[in-house]
Design a protein around this motif. Structure first.
Motif, PDB file in Angstrom:
ATOM      1  N   GLN A  83       0.797  -1.226   0.000  1.00 29.54           N
ATOM      2  CA  GLN A  83       0.000   0.000   0.000  1.00 29.54           C
ATOM      3  C   GLN A  83       0.829   1.276   0.000  1.00 29.54           C
ATOM      4  OE1 GLN A  83      -0.597  -2.485   2.328  1.00 29.54           O
ATOM      5  NE2 GLN A  83      -2.459  -3.337   1.466  1.00 29.54           N
ATOM      6  N   GLN A  87       2.280   2.452  -5.251  1.00 32.83           N
ATOM      7  CA  GLN A  87       1.401   1.343  -5.631  1.00 32.83           C
ATOM      8  C   GLN A  87      -0.069   1.779  -5.661  1.00 32.83           C
ATOM      9  OE1 GLN A  87       3.747   0.943  -3.167  1.00 32.83           O
ATOM     10  NE2 GLN A  87       5.189  -0.485  -4.088  1.00 32.83           N
ATOM     11  N   LEU A  88      -0.470   2.598  -4.705  1.00 36.05           N
ATOM     12  CA  LEU A  88      -1.847   3.113  -4.692  1.00 36.05           C
ATOM     13  C   LEU A  88      -2.098   3.971  -5.927  1.00 36.05           C
ATOM     14  CD1 LEU A  88      -2.078   4.038  -0.911  1.00 36.05           C
ATOM     15  CD2 LEU A  88      -3.362   2.220  -2.046  1.00 36.05           C
ATOM     16  N   ASP A  89      -1.159   4.860  -6.229  1.00 36.27           N
ATOM     17  CA  ASP A  89      -1.293   5.712  -7.418  1.00 36.27           C
ATOM     18  C   ASP A  89      -1.321   4.891  -8.698  1.00 36.27           C
ATOM     19  OD1 ASP A  89      -1.323   7.995  -5.831  1.00 36.27           O
ATOM     20  OD2 ASP A  89       0.785   8.489  -6.201  1.00 36.27           O
ATOM     21  N   GLU A  92      -4.755   3.169  -9.051  1.00 38.06           N
ATOM     22  CA  GLU A  92      -5.743   4.195  -9.392  1.00 38.06           C
ATOM     23  C   GLU A  92      -5.586   4.645 -10.848  1.00 38.06           C
ATOM     24  OE1 GLU A  92      -6.103   8.503  -7.661  1.00 38.06           O
ATOM     25  OE2 GLU A  92      -6.757   7.049  -6.152  1.00 38.06           O
ATOM     26  N   ARG A 106     -10.484   5.723  -2.650  1.00 42.58           N
ATOM     27  CA  ARG A 106      -9.499   5.161  -1.725  1.00 42.58           C
ATOM     28  C   ARG A 106     -10.155   5.212  -0.357  1.00 42.58           C
ATOM     29  NH1 ARG A 106      -3.387   7.465  -2.800  1.00 42.58           N
ATOM     30  NH2 ARG A 106      -3.377   7.091  -5.046  1.00 42.58           N
ATOM     31  N   SER A 108     -10.262   3.712   3.955  1.00 43.64           N
ATOM     32  CA  SER A 108      -9.550   3.187   5.102  1.00 43.64           C
ATOM     33  C   SER A 108     -10.502   3.239   6.283  1.00 43.64           C
ATOM     34  CB  SER A 108      -8.330   4.050   5.395  1.00 43.64           C
ATOM     35  OG  SER A 108      -7.634   3.562   6.509  1.00 43.64           O
ATOM     36  N   ASP A 112      -8.403  -1.224   0.307  1.00 43.86           N
ATOM     37  CA  ASP A 112      -7.719   0.001  -0.126  1.00 43.86           C
ATOM     38  C   ASP A 112      -8.580   0.847  -1.053  1.00 43.86           C
ATOM     39  OD1 ASP A 112      -5.185  -0.521   1.208  1.00 43.86           O
ATOM     40  OD2 ASP A 112      -5.029  -2.196  -0.189  1.00 43.86           O
ATOM     41  N   PHE A 113      -9.429   0.182  -1.847  1.00 46.22           N
ATOM     42  CA  PHE A 113     -10.282   0.871  -2.810  1.00 46.22           C
ATOM     43  C   PHE A 113     -11.681   0.279  -2.798  1.00 46.22           C
ATOM     44  CE2 PHE A 113      -6.076   1.614  -4.503  1.00 46.22           C
ATOM     45  CZ  PHE A 113      -6.123   2.927  -4.937  1.00 46.22           C
TER      46      PHE A 113
END
Length: 174
Positions: A83, A87-89, A92, A106, A108, A112-113
């Protein structure tokens, strides 16, 4: 940082526009208790400030269904293996351009999504899952919930009419 100021009249205009943006400026001005030139000037300012992102027609899926098919709406929870911000970007950036992805959040805690996706049918969902989730080695878990009925859909943002009623001027920092 730019400071944005909106007042009671701006809030009235925003509320009216998000309820029905197809109104003429004349009708909008009358409902907002403003003169037409003032209404037009303020709406242009609100657009220029980026407070009005875009104006769209909201379609009625149940009325369109006999013409184009019902489609399948899924709420999909995605948990990534790693996370980090990169990696999140990356996840997305891959899912947002896909036309079937209507909304991407996103979240929490938990996954994560959360995605809201609309596809024609189950084979189309399977193709989407393989394209967006299975092909990504960083996706650890996918949990999909399929909508049986939409009881409510309202894209309006609550603007806090009580602050407008008090005549409060709001300042937003950009």
């Amino acid at each position: 940082m730019e400071q944005i100021t909106i007042d009671e009249a701006d809030l009235r205009l925003l509320e009216l526009l998000q309820t029905d943006a197809s109104r003429s400026n004349q009708a909008l001005a009358e409902l907002a208790h403003l003169s037409p030139p003032t209404s037009l000037r303020r709406v242009k300012r609100l657009r220029a400030l980026g407070l009005i992102e875009r104006e769209v027609a909201i379609l009625q899926p149940d009325r369109l269904a006999p013409l184009i098919g019902h489609g399948l709406t899924a709420l999909v929870e995605i948990t990534l293996e790693r996370q980090g911000a990169e990696q999140l970007d990356a996840f997305e950036s891959r899912v947002v351009p896909d036309a079937a992805v209507q909304q991407c959040y996103r979240v929490s805690p938990g996954p994560d999504f959360i995605l809201v996706v609309l596809v024609a049918d189950m084979p189309a969902y399977l193709a989407l899952a393989q394209r967006l989730f299975t092909s990504d080695a960083n996706v650890r878990n996918v949990k999909a919930f399929f909508s049986l009925k939409r009881a409510k859909f309202d894209p309006r943002l609550p603007l806090g009419a009580t602050a407008g009623e008090r005549g409060v001027t709001r300042h937003l920092l950009d």
